[in-house]
Design a protein around this motif. Structure first.
Motif, PDB file in Angstrom:
ATOM      1  N   GLY A 104      -3.015   5.115  12.909  1.00  0.00           N
ATOM      2  CA  GLY A 104      -2.486   3.775  13.734  1.00  0.00           C
ATOM      3  C   GLY A 104      -1.312   2.921  12.903  1.00  0.00           C
ATOM      4  O   GLY A 104      -0.166   2.574  13.215  1.00  0.00           O
ATOM      5  N   GLU A 105      -2.080   2.842  11.528  1.00  0.00           N
ATOM      6  CA  GLU A 105      -1.223   1.721  10.498  1.00  0.00           C
ATOM      7  C   GLU A 105       0.299   2.572  10.476  1.00  0.00           C
ATOM      8  O   GLU A 105       1.455   1.984  10.322  1.00  0.00           O
ATOM      9  CB  GLU A 105      -1.898   1.800   9.418  1.00  0.00           C
ATOM     10  CG  GLU A 105      -3.114   0.554   9.751  1.00  0.00           C
ATOM     11  CD  GLU A 105      -4.083   0.673   8.683  1.00  0.00           C
ATOM     12  OE1 GLU A 105      -5.073  -0.366   8.393  1.00  0.00           O
ATOM     13  OE2 GLU A 105      -4.208   1.458   7.611  1.00  0.00           O
TER      14      GLU A 105
ATOM     15  N   SER B  97      -4.275   4.361   7.919  1.00  0.00           N
ATOM     16  CA  SER B  97      -5.045   4.896   9.068  1.00  0.00           C
ATOM     17  C   SER B  97      -3.889   5.327   9.897  1.00  0.00           C
ATOM     18  O   SER B  97      -2.758   5.023   9.583  1.00  0.00           O
ATOM     19  CB  SER B  97      -5.848   3.999   9.753  1.00  0.00           C
ATOM     20  OG  SER B  97      -4.992   3.177  10.479  1.00  0.00           O
TER      21      SER B  97
ATOM     22  N   ARG C 269       0.788  -1.239  -0.049  1.00  0.00           N
ATOM     23  CA  ARG C 269       0.106  -0.024  -0.025  1.00  0.00           C
ATOM     24  C   ARG C 269       0.834   1.206  -0.008  1.00  0.00           C
ATOM     25  O   ARG C 269       2.045   1.272   0.212  1.00  0.00           O
ATOM     26  CB  ARG C 269      -0.788   0.088   1.227  1.00  0.00           C
ATOM     27  CG  ARG C 269      -2.004  -1.065   1.260  1.00  0.00           C
ATOM     28  CD  ARG C 269      -3.234  -0.657   0.835  1.00  0.00           C
ATOM     29  NE  ARG C 269      -3.898   0.487   1.805  1.00  0.00           N
ATOM     30  CZ  ARG C 269      -4.614   0.076   2.843  1.00  0.00           C
ATOM     31  NH1 ARG C 269      -4.781  -1.372   3.065  1.00  0.00           N
ATOM     32  NH2 ARG C 269      -5.215   0.693   3.763  1.00  0.00           N
TER      33      ARG C 269
ATOM     34  N   THR D  69     -11.691   6.703  11.903  1.00  0.00           N
ATOM     35  CA  THR D  69     -11.660   7.638  11.246  1.00  0.00           C
ATOM     36  C   THR D  69     -12.719   7.884  10.054  1.00  0.00           C
ATOM     37  O   THR D  69     -13.119   9.064   9.637  1.00  0.00           O
ATOM     38  CB  THR D  69     -10.148   8.064  10.905  1.00  0.00           C
ATOM     39  OG1 THR D  69      -9.255   7.851  12.008  1.00  0.00           O
ATOM     40  CG2 THR D  69      -9.869   9.420   9.993  1.00  0.00           C
ATOM     41  N   THR D  70     -12.755   6.792   9.270  1.00  0.00           N
ATOM     42  CA  THR D  70     -13.443   7.038   8.146  1.00  0.00           C
ATOM     43  C   THR D  70     -14.978   7.220   8.484  1.00  0.00           C
ATOM     44  O   THR D  70     -15.667   7.963   7.629  1.00  0.00           O
ATOM     45  CB  THR D  70     -13.495   5.420   7.566  1.00  0.00           C
ATOM     46  OG1 THR D  70     -12.282   5.113   7.148  1.00  0.00           O
ATOM     47  CG2 THR D  70     -14.178   5.623   5.995  1.00  0.00           C
TER      48      THR D  70
HETATM   49  N1  LIG Z   1      -7.316   6.425   0.668  1.00  0.00           N
HETATM   50  C1  LIG Z   1      -7.445   5.158   1.476  1.00  0.00           C
HETATM   51  N2  LIG Z   1      -7.223   4.079   0.308  1.00  0.00           N
HETATM   52  C2  LIG Z   1      -7.327   2.797   0.466  1.00  0.00           C
HETATM   53  N3  LIG Z   1      -7.218   2.409   2.001  1.00  0.00           N
HETATM   54  C3  LIG Z   1      -7.571   3.308   3.003  1.00  0.00           C
HETATM   55  C4  LIG Z   1      -7.638   4.631   2.658  1.00  0.00           C
HETATM   56  N4  LIG Z   1      -7.643   5.286   3.700  1.00  0.00           N
HETATM   57  C5  LIG Z   1      -8.046   4.632   4.815  1.00  0.00           C
HETATM   58  N5  LIG Z   1      -7.820   3.028   4.186  1.00  0.00           N
HETATM   59  C6  LIG Z   1      -8.023   1.976   4.989  1.00  0.00           C
HETATM   60  O1  LIG Z   1      -9.224   1.750   5.477  1.00  0.00           O
HETATM   61  C7  LIG Z   1      -9.117   1.346   6.838  1.00  0.00           C
HETATM   62  C8  LIG Z   1      -9.627   2.217   8.090  1.00  0.00           C
HETATM   63  O2  LIG Z   1      -9.106   3.368   8.120  1.00  0.00           O
HETATM   64  P1  LIG Z   1      -9.155   4.441   9.174  1.00  0.00           P
HETATM   65  O3  LIG Z   1      -8.498   5.623   9.020  1.00  0.00           O
HETATM   66  O4  LIG Z   1     -10.946   4.725   9.259  1.00  0.00           O
HETATM   67  O5  LIG Z   1      -9.082   3.652  10.533  1.00  0.00           O
HETATM   68  P2  LIG Z   1      -9.017   4.093  12.094  1.00  0.00           P
HETATM   69  O6  LIG Z   1      -9.985   2.781  12.495  1.00  0.00           O
HETATM   70  O7  LIG Z   1      -9.249   5.688  12.260  1.00  0.00           O
HETATM   71  O8  LIG Z   1      -7.648   3.665  12.352  1.00  0.00           O
HETATM   72  P3  LIG Z   1      -6.478   4.247  13.518  1.00  0.00           P
HETATM   73  O9  LIG Z   1      -6.759   4.018  14.832  1.00  0.00           O
HETATM   74  O10 LIG Z   1      -5.244   3.646  13.053  1.00  0.00           O
HETATM   75  O11 LIG Z   1      -6.500   5.632  12.928  1.00  0.00           O
HETATM   76  C9  LIG Z   1      -7.621   1.210   7.280  1.00  0.00           C
HETATM   77  O12 LIG Z   1      -7.250  -0.147   6.875  1.00  0.00           O
HETATM   78  C10 LIG Z   1      -6.778   2.000   6.062  1.00  0.00           C
HETATM   79  O13 LIG Z   1      -5.708   1.407   5.647  1.00  0.00           O
END
Ligand SMILES: Nc1ncnc2c1ncn2[C@@H]1O[C@H](COP(=O)(O)OP(=O)(O)OP(=O)(O)O)[C@@H](O)[C@H]1O
Ligand SMILES: Nc1ncnc2c1ncn2[C@@H]1O[C@H](COP(=O)(O)OP(=O)(O)OP(=O)(O)O)[C@@H](O)[C@H]1O
Ligand SMILES: [Mg+2]
Ligand SMILES: [Mg+2]
Lengths: 234, 372, 231, 231, 372
Positions: free
Chosen positions: B137-138, B135, B129, E39-40
């Motif tokens: 945390g990732e 995200s 990726r 976050t999404t």
């Molecule tokens: N633009 C993008 N393209 C592809 N995958 C994405 C994109 N944005 C986010 N993701 C994926 O969507 C998933 C959810 O992301 P999100 O940012 O909502 O996670 P999160 O629950 O907020 O995590 P964290 O606690 O790490 O912030 C993750 O696996 C991330 O890799």
């Protein structure tokens, strides 16, 4: 102000002469004239686009024919008070006198990689005449690869002045203002069409102010100026 | 040793002035409030900012010395830096981000393996990726991996786990501990989580508005009374250096011996005879006048009250002597009065829970989960 | 003051005026165009993109000729400009300004566009969550952040306007006090026997003007960068 | 194939060669110059800055004349180029390439510089903590991140090389097959009373070439942006 | 109510699919591991990303409805968004960052004052500074202030406190509670800190790999056994709705009554008769077979073992019935065996410490509806 002062479109090669004449005219009559010096082709096209110039002085009969044909200038007013002669020049330090006749060995003259600078042979008047002259002397095909065409006779002159070109073909008026350049020969008058500077009044601008200056351009004071800059006065 | 003695003034009034020497082994935690200067110190050690004056020496190598005009370039310091913001390279996929530093390390000196780090951080599914699709945390996990794989001699971590969930954090912490222990990789660690600090740190440097309030071994600094405003009272407690006495596989418990007796704790992953550190929070210690029978609390230690200090609010701090050791306890003032606690009284300390630094068995089997 | 003849001073003053106004008028359009090209998603965007670059690709003489055909007194646009608004471009300083603006337009747009693309869109999003409309965001966030690019674009515009020759002489001719800018004066000078000295003097003036605007720009640039926190 | 005369085809081929090589050779220098101007801190930086912009400010004819003075066969540099390396620029395609490169240089540098300044220096720092030397950081982080700017600069270079006339004709004149690029051919055509058709044809060719390179550039650009995560 | 029923697929395999309705009052926590999609969801509510399909309705106003082709522009939604990265405007000094949203709000609707926010966040000395000169925590505080001052109708907070120190956090939390309570400002809150969530949240939405595992009132979700892997076992516990019975100013204690009896807790700032929520962690509950005499633990409750469940590792979960209520306890398996704990046995529960959440009686009745 623009209405009072006639604007004169003149070929760039007339720059010196016309500016002097304009000054004389102002001294004599108190009236101003405005000039625009550019390539005859550019000026002709500007006339075509409706530029409000009063007089057109071309360095080339063809462009005057063009404006006449487009009914932009008044054919009846055409005068051709001056002409020019075509000369072969060389840098002063390498100059050697030559005789231009059909037997002249151009390639021997130019050596291994000598070049002749002139105007663009298909568009700049000096270049066009040079091509005609060389053709009539039977040398064009031989010399052609050695010809470098500059954007104006002045630029060709610079190449010779700098010694970058072995020789050059320019007007005698150009040669007259150059430094470190020697005229090594003049092309025979018959070897090319005569170099003419036709003047005409622009259609719709034939008023007294224009007329006055137009006549002054062919008067004795003007002729003295032309002569001073090396033009052939007719 | 890691010697940091620097001064640095920022436009806007902030001035850093600190001078501490900590062992170049184990984890040194930088602790202090927001704006105290933690990141600035880390940056100076990494060579990212240049102090106005001072000296920085890590394990005998002079990184910076204003007097001798030494300023080793960043890349020659070989420090792994996990930034507060992840700073992944946007033009490289995750795998090439991870490998960036690895490829630039000397091949013969690569004790930290790619597969192990990827598995640990649970980022195997992200390798192809682009960083901007990750995200929060990732992103931070990849940044940690990247710094580790650069095979650093010193690891600088600026709130590396703040963006991570509890479960992930509890997976990464033991790994950092192992790095610290098995590879002797010293770590300078910034965190706002006292739990993390207490668990990981051997040495603590406490900062306040650019000045160091305390610096020294964790236990020693923790017991300084002036640390209370820095650390917060609820987390006060006692740190005990213990020896593993035996394991009880059936119940998944271990027995530890300390100066004041023995403690039964969840199984620790250490050989018998190893030294571990146990932390007993004051609020996890209750006091009984007689030995309580039939209670679920496994750790009952005979003790003597040394000091009773009533605090504002409902609590009183009790200092207990347990054998040769000490324990802090916190009970309500009402209880202290009801039981008549006073110095010299013989009591029983009931220790309800003990946190042992070093791997905790309950998380061990969880292992790094590979989603999908 | 004696370094230059009165005609030369006229040319210098004219050049400055033309460069200033050309830059002044083209900047807003350049910003708009850059924005549309960088952010817009509409059919024909590539075509617009191409059109913007045309003045750069074509010989300036051709650009001048095309201007003549379209904006000249008899041009398909020019005639209405004259009839409806009384705007005459040919022979006039306004025309020289238009020529300079057209020639420098691709350069300006390019610089601004690069700066615009470097603006963090996350900040724009943040501004919108704070209640700013798209337009508001543009003026309060995007524009300030791309100021270095706009400045750089303006500098390019001024520089190229100062050096513009081909399109000007072809479109508005070479009339002293109206359209004879420094490059045209240099051109005229080369056609005079004593013109070399004049050409040299004017060339030096060009260099001085360029360095001057550059210096000014770099001072402004430093301020802008400090202001937008990218120093 | 019948659309153009053989001479015109020659001019088109020559233009493409000149534009390609001018861009190819000037890009590395432009990147270096941009880097020095954006990141360097040394005395004389402002002067260098000014020098870079000169070809833009001066009339192209003057630029050509200066090239003639310096790089011509008798020029103060040119004579040694010839004597030591056997490199002749005047009247040759190589000279036309140099003229095109010099004229487009400020544009390229500017575009690259803007892109360079937008690169997050925090990433460069991060790279250095990972063991990369300054040079390594430049090639592994900075350069990839400024690729859109380099591409944009290259596009400007190609476009302006395709349109370059004044410096070329003044420096290397018009030698058939050697230096007669499309603009020179167009120039000639516009100076012939019956040259309109030819001028128009060649102008269209220019436009097609420009749109073609633009299209190519935008495809490359999209890839680059996807690659560097700025899509 | 806040209704979020959306689907959204990301390139790379992640797919979000959730459907929950929570009250448009109080705090709704989004909980889940890194990459779960928290976050999404926040972004979708803010309008920053557009779901592939679904509906988002906040307090009766439709923000998004793919069926009816409604997609309200971001700026018209009037949500305050504290981003995971601070996103301060680099070209504006701190004060103008703070005022950015304020100036764009309607002057008559500005219940949140500039001075108050600045004082709360401790950023008064930073007002003239540029964002790039701020430390990580300072930046985040300014971002919080900026979002608050935009006078939002709904606050979206994505790990707002992760970069802050304990002390600052404990200052900001009560302010957020006050906003929530006095202004009825609903908050969608992402945090990895269970403590924060337990303290603030009324409603919990738990996510796992883009799907919602549970959604509903905090207490209800917390007691679902399948929440264990999401929440982590150490933080399991019991939430008790209590009534304040009396205060004891001398000892700074209060007495609370719940279904199972009475609890003595540090004084709560509520009038007698008010309802508060108390949380008792399982690990803070010890079990004795006979009533222990003379112990410092104040809360001894007669109880009956309902269930004993041995877990992997050293612990066993014990479910206790206390009067009409329930309590969870966690003891070692060894203790459970030693005491012979089995369903039906009568024992005493020793509750060592109780955390009392600020009370919110007004939300009690508006129970969130269960999803699907
Ligand atoms: N633009 C993008 N393209 C592809 N995958 C994405 C994109 N944005 C986010 N993701 C994926 O969507 C998933 C959810 O992301 P999100 O940012 O909502 O996670 P999160 O629950 O907020 O995590 P964290 O606690 O790490 O912030 C993750 O696996 C991330 O890799
Ligand atoms: N470039 C700068 N110019 C002026 N002041 C600065 C600059 N960088 C940092 N500071 C100030 O220096 C102080 C220390 O910053 P630093 O980043 O070291 O804090 P920190 O302890 O890491 O805080 P946090 O926990 O919030 O990250 C802060 O008050 C900050 O505002
Ligand atoms: Mg910091
Ligand atoms: Mg997130």
């Amino acid at each position: 102000q623009a209405q009072e002062t006639p604007t004169v479109f003149a070929a760039a090669s007339l720059t010196n002469a016309f500016q002097d004449i304009g000054r004389l005219y102002k001294e004599k009559t108190g009236n101003d004239v405005a000039f625009s010096f550019a390539a005859s082709s550019a000026l002709a096209r500007q006339l075509e686009a409706g530029a409000p110039a009063a007089i057109f002085a071309s360095a080339d009969a063809k462009w005057m024919d063009y404006t006449e044909a487009k009914d932009l200038t008044l054919k009846a007013t055409r005068v051709t008070p001056i002409g020019n002669s075509l000369v072969l020049i060389m840098p002063a330090d390498t100059a050697k006198a030559v005789t231009l006749d059909p037997n002249f060995d151009w390639l021997a003259f130019l050596g291994a990689d000598g070049r002749i600078a002139t105007g663009l042979t298909d568009s700049v008047p000096a270049g066009i005449y040079a091509k005609a002259a060389l053709t009539s002397l039977g040398a064009w095909e031989k010399v052609r690869p050695r010809i470098v065409g500059a954007e104006s006779a002045r630029a060709a002159l610079a190449l010779v002045e700098r010694g970058e070109a072995f020789a050059g073909i320019v007007y005698s008026t150009d040669a007259a203002i150059a430094k470190n350049v020697t005229v090594v020969a003049t092309f025979p008058a018959g070897s090319h069409p005569s170099v003419e500077y036709p003047f005409e009044i622009v259609k719709g601008q034939d008023n007294t102010a224009t007329r006055a200056f137009f006549n002054f351009l062919t008067g004795p004071e003007a002729k003295a100026v032309y002569a001073k800059y090396g033009f052939v006065v007719k | 040793m890691i010697e940091v003695a620097i001064r640095l003034a920022r436009p806007g009034g902030f001035a850093l002035d600190c001078d501490f020497t900590v062992p170049a082994r184990g984890v040194t935690a930088l602790f202090g409030r927001s704006g105290a200067g933690k990141t600035t110190i880390i940056q100076a050690v990494a060579g990212v900012v240049r102090p106005d004056a001072g000296r920085i020496v890590v394990a005998g190598e002079v990184f910076f010395d204003s007097a001798r005009r030494i300023d080793v370039p960043i890349e020659a310091r070989r420090v792994g830096y996990v930034f507060q913001d992840a700073r992944l390279f946007p033009h490289l996929p995750v795998e090439r981000n991870l490998r960036y530093g690895e490829r630039r390390s000397r091949a013969v000196e690569r004790p930290i393996g790619f597969e192990a780090v990827v598995a640990l951080l649970g980022i195997g599914h992200l390798l192809a990726r682009r960083p901007h699709t990750l995200s929060g945390g990732e992103r931070q996990r990849v940044a940690i991996g990247r710094a580790l794989l650069a095979q650093p001699r010193l690891l600088l971590m600026d709130e590396p786990l703040a963006a991570l969930d509890e479960a992930r954090r509890t997976e990464i912490l033991p790994y950092l501990e192992r790095l610290r222990d098995t590879m002797g990789l010293p770590i300078l660690y910034v965190s706002h989580s006292l739990d993390e600090v207490l668990r990981l740190a051997d040495t603590l440097v406490a900062l306040r508005e650019g000045r160091q309030v305390a610096a020294g071994p964790l236990a020693q600094v923790m017991s300084q009374p002036d640390m209370l405003p820095v650390l917060g009272r609820f987390d006060l407690g006692t740190l005990l250096d213990c020896e593993v006495v035996r394991h009880d596989a059936d119940y998944a418990l271990s027995t530890l011996a300390f100066a004041g007796g023995e403690l039964r704790v969840p199984q620790v992953e250490r050989a018998v005879g190893a030294t571990v550190r146990a932390r007993v929070r004051a609020r996890d210690v209750a006091i009984a006048l007689a030995k309580p029978e039939s209670v679920s609390v496994s750790n009952l230690l005979p003790a003597m009250v040394e000091d009773v200090r009533a605090q504002e609010g409902p609590y009183a701090d009790i200092a207990l002597r347990v054998g040769e050791g000490r324990l802090a306890a916190m009970v309500t003032r009402e209880s202290a009065e009801r039981l008549g606690l006073r110095p010299g009284l013989t009591v029983w300390a009931m220790v309800k829970s003990v946190a042992v630094e070093g791997s905790r068995p309950e998380f061990r089997d969880a292992g790094p989960t590979a989603p999908r | 003051m004696d370094m230059l003849t009165p005609e030369e001073w006229t040319a210098v003053a004219l050049s400055l005026r033309v460069a200033f106004w050309a830059t002044f008028w083209s900047l807003p359009f350049a910003v708009l165009t850059a924005w549309v090209l960088a952010r817009g998603r509409f059919p024909g965007r590539s075509l617009l993109d191409g059109l913007v670059y045309l003045p750069l690709v074509l010989p300036k003489v051709v650009v001048g000729y095309l201007l003549l055909l379209s904006l000249g007194g008899r041009g398909f646009i020019g005639q209405y400009l004259d009839a409806w608004f009384g705007i005459k471009l040919i022979f006039t300083t306004a025309g020289a300004t238009v020529a300079a603006a057209v020639v420098s337009f691709p350069l300006t747009v390019n610089a601004i566009r690069l700066a615009l693309e470097a603006v963090d869109r996350g900040l724009e999003t943040a501004a919108r969550t704070l209640g700013a409309s798209r337009l508001d965001v543009f003026f309060s966030v995007t524009l300030p952040l791309m100021l270095p690019g706009i400045l750089s674009g303006a500098l390019l515009a001024i520089a190229s306007a100062l050096g513009e020759f081909g399109a000007t002489i072809t479109f508005v001719s070479n009339v002293e006090g109206q359209t004879r800018t420094i490059p045209l004066a240099i051109y005229s000078a080369t056609h005079m026997p004593d013109g070399d000295a004049m050409a040299l003097r004017l060339t030096l003036v060009s260099v001085v003007l360029a360095l001057g605007s550059l210096l000014l720009a770099s001072v402004v640039d430093r301020r802008i960068r400090v202001m937008i926190g990218r120093a």
